[in-house]
Motif scaffolding. Sequence first.
Motif, PDB file in Angstrom:
ATOM      1  N   PRO A  96     -59.157  65.320 -57.603  1.00 30.68           N
ATOM      2  CA  PRO A  96     -59.378  66.551 -56.830  1.00 30.68           C
ATOM      3  C   PRO A  96     -58.051  67.134 -56.330  1.00 30.68           C
ATOM      4  CG  PRO A  96     -60.807  64.777 -56.054  1.00 30.68           C
ATOM      5  CD  PRO A  96     -59.812  64.167 -57.001  1.00 30.68           C
ATOM      6  N   ALA A  97     -58.123  68.325 -55.772  1.00 29.29           N
ATOM      7  CA  ALA A  97     -56.927  69.037 -55.327  1.00 29.29           C
ATOM      8  C   ALA A  97     -56.304  68.455 -54.064  1.00 29.29           C
ATOM      9  CB  ALA A  97     -57.251  70.510 -55.116  1.00 29.29           C
ATOM     10  N   SER A  98     -57.053  67.637 -53.309  1.00 27.82           N
ATOM     11  CA  SER A  98     -56.499  67.077 -52.074  1.00 27.82           C
ATOM     12  C   SER A  98     -56.728  65.567 -52.008  1.00 27.82           C
ATOM     13  CB  SER A  98     -57.131  67.736 -50.839  1.00 27.82           C
ATOM     14  OG  SER A  98     -58.433  67.233 -50.618  1.00 27.82           O
TER      15      SER A  98
ATOM     16  N   LEU B 160     -54.977  53.287 -53.119  1.00 28.30           N
ATOM     17  CA  LEU B 160     -55.438  54.353 -54.011  1.00 28.30           C
ATOM     18  C   LEU B 160     -55.180  55.730 -53.398  1.00 28.30           C
ATOM     19  CD1 LEU B 160     -58.716  52.642 -55.205  1.00 28.30           C
ATOM     20  CD2 LEU B 160     -56.709  53.132 -56.633  1.00 28.30           C
ATOM     21  N   ALA B 161     -55.352  55.854 -52.082  1.00 22.72           N
ATOM     22  CA  ALA B 161     -55.073  57.129 -51.405  1.00 22.72           C
ATOM     23  C   ALA B 161     -53.593  57.477 -51.515  1.00 22.72           C
ATOM     24  CB  ALA B 161     -55.498  57.050 -49.940  1.00 22.72           C
ATOM     25  N   GLU B 162     -52.724  56.505 -51.341  1.00 21.30           N
ATOM     26  CA  GLU B 162     -51.281  56.750 -51.459  1.00 21.30           C
ATOM     27  C   GLU B 162     -50.917  57.143 -52.886  1.00 21.30           C
ATOM     28  OE1 GLU B 162     -47.393  57.418 -50.790  1.00 21.30           O
ATOM     29  OE2 GLU B 162     -49.034  57.302 -49.350  1.00 21.30           O
ATOM     30  N   ARG B 163     -51.527  56.508 -53.857  1.00 19.44           N
ATOM     31  CA  ARG B 163     -51.272  56.883 -55.254  1.00 19.44           C
ATOM     32  C   ARG B 163     -51.742  58.309 -55.530  1.00 19.44           C
ATOM     33  NH1 ARG B 163     -52.733  51.373 -58.674  1.00 19.44           N
ATOM     34  NH2 ARG B 163     -51.037  50.107 -57.818  1.00 19.44           N
ATOM     35  N   ALA B 164     -52.862  58.713 -54.935  1.00 15.17           N
ATOM     36  CA  ALA B 164     -53.338  60.093 -55.090  1.00 15.17           C
ATOM     37  C   ALA B 164     -52.348  61.052 -54.451  1.00 15.17           C
ATOM     38  CB  ALA B 164     -54.723  60.248 -54.473  1.00 15.17           C
ATOM     39  N   ARG B 165     -51.831  60.679 -53.279  1.00 10.86           N
ATOM     40  CA  ARG B 165     -50.860  61.525 -52.568  1.00 10.86           C
ATOM     41  C   ARG B 165     -49.624  61.751 -53.445  1.00 10.86           C
ATOM     42  NH1 ARG B 165     -52.026  61.396 -47.834  1.00 10.86           N
ATOM     43  NH2 ARG B 165     -52.255  59.169 -47.575  1.00 10.86           N
ATOM     44  N   VAL B 166     -49.126  60.681 -54.067  1.00 13.23           N
ATOM     45  CA  VAL B 166     -47.945  60.780 -54.934  1.00 13.23           C
ATOM     46  C   VAL B 166     -48.264  61.626 -56.171  1.00 13.23           C
ATOM     47  CG1 VAL B 166     -46.436  59.424 -56.451  1.00 13.23           C
ATOM     48  CG2 VAL B 166     -46.914  58.624 -54.138  1.00 13.23           C
ATOM     49  N   LEU B 167     -49.427  61.414 -56.750  1.00 12.92           N
ATOM     50  CA  LEU B 167     -49.825  62.144 -57.951  1.00 12.92           C
ATOM     51  C   LEU B 167     -49.992  63.643 -57.676  1.00 12.92           C
ATOM     52  CD1 LEU B 167     -50.502  61.439 -60.912  1.00 12.92           C
ATOM     53  CD2 LEU B 167     -52.883  61.284 -60.220  1.00 12.92           C
ATOM     54  N   LEU B 168     -50.437  63.985 -56.471  1.00 13.92           N
ATOM     55  CA  LEU B 168     -50.706  65.386 -56.126  1.00 13.92           C
ATOM     56  C   LEU B 168     -49.487  66.125 -55.579  1.00 13.92           C
ATOM     57  CD1 LEU B 168     -54.227  64.965 -54.533  1.00 13.92           C
ATOM     58  CD2 LEU B 168     -53.695  66.068 -56.710  1.00 13.92           C
ATOM     59  N   LYS B 169     -48.385  65.410 -55.363  1.00 13.99           N
ATOM     60  CA  LYS B 169     -47.184  66.069 -54.859  1.00 13.99           C
ATOM     61  C   LYS B 169     -46.763  67.179 -55.815  1.00 13.99           C
ATOM     62  CE  LYS B 169     -44.400  63.180 -51.915  1.00 13.99           C
ATOM     63  NZ  LYS B 169     -43.240  62.301 -51.859  1.00 13.99           N
ATOM     64  N   PRO B 170     -46.382  68.339 -55.256  1.00 11.51           N
ATOM     65  CA  PRO B 170     -45.958  69.448 -56.127  1.00 11.51           C
ATOM     66  C   PRO B 170     -44.620  69.168 -56.796  1.00 11.51           C
ATOM     67  CG  PRO B 170     -45.952  70.106 -53.805  1.00 11.51           C
ATOM     68  CD  PRO B 170     -46.413  68.702 -53.870  1.00 11.51           C
TER      69      PRO B 170
END
Length: 112
Positions: free
Chosen positions: A44-46, A102-112
Motif C-alpha cells: 500500500p501507499a503508506s 515488517l513495518a520498518e521494511r515497508a517504511r524503507v521500501l516506501l521511501k521516495p
Amino acid sequence: MTRDEAIVPKMAELFDPEPERWGLRGDPHVWRALRGHLSRTDVPASVDEAVSLLRVAFSELVGVEPVTNAETSVYREQFAHGGMSSGMVSLDTWRDRLLPLLAERARVLLKP
C-alpha cells in the motif's frame, strides 16, 4: 512518474530475508504462510496501511489478532511440523519484533 505509473512492489518483498531468531517453532511457518498469502498483493501507499494489511492477514491465517489479543502464544495445528513446541506461535514475538520488523521494511521500501 506517479505511483500508478511505477511498478508497485509486492508485500512478499518485505519477508526477505527471514529473521535469524524466532519466538516459537510455529513462527517461521506463519512467516512463510504470510509471505505466500500476500505474495501478489501490492504494498500500500503508506506504512500504516501495510501494517493493517499484515495484521488482517495474520488474523486470517492464525485466527487471532496479533496486537490486541492478550495471550502470549497460541497453538495452531497447521503450523505444527515436529519438535517440542511445534505449532506454537508466539504472539509476543510477533507484537514486539516481527510485525515491527515488517513495518520498518515497508517504511524503507516506501521511501521516495
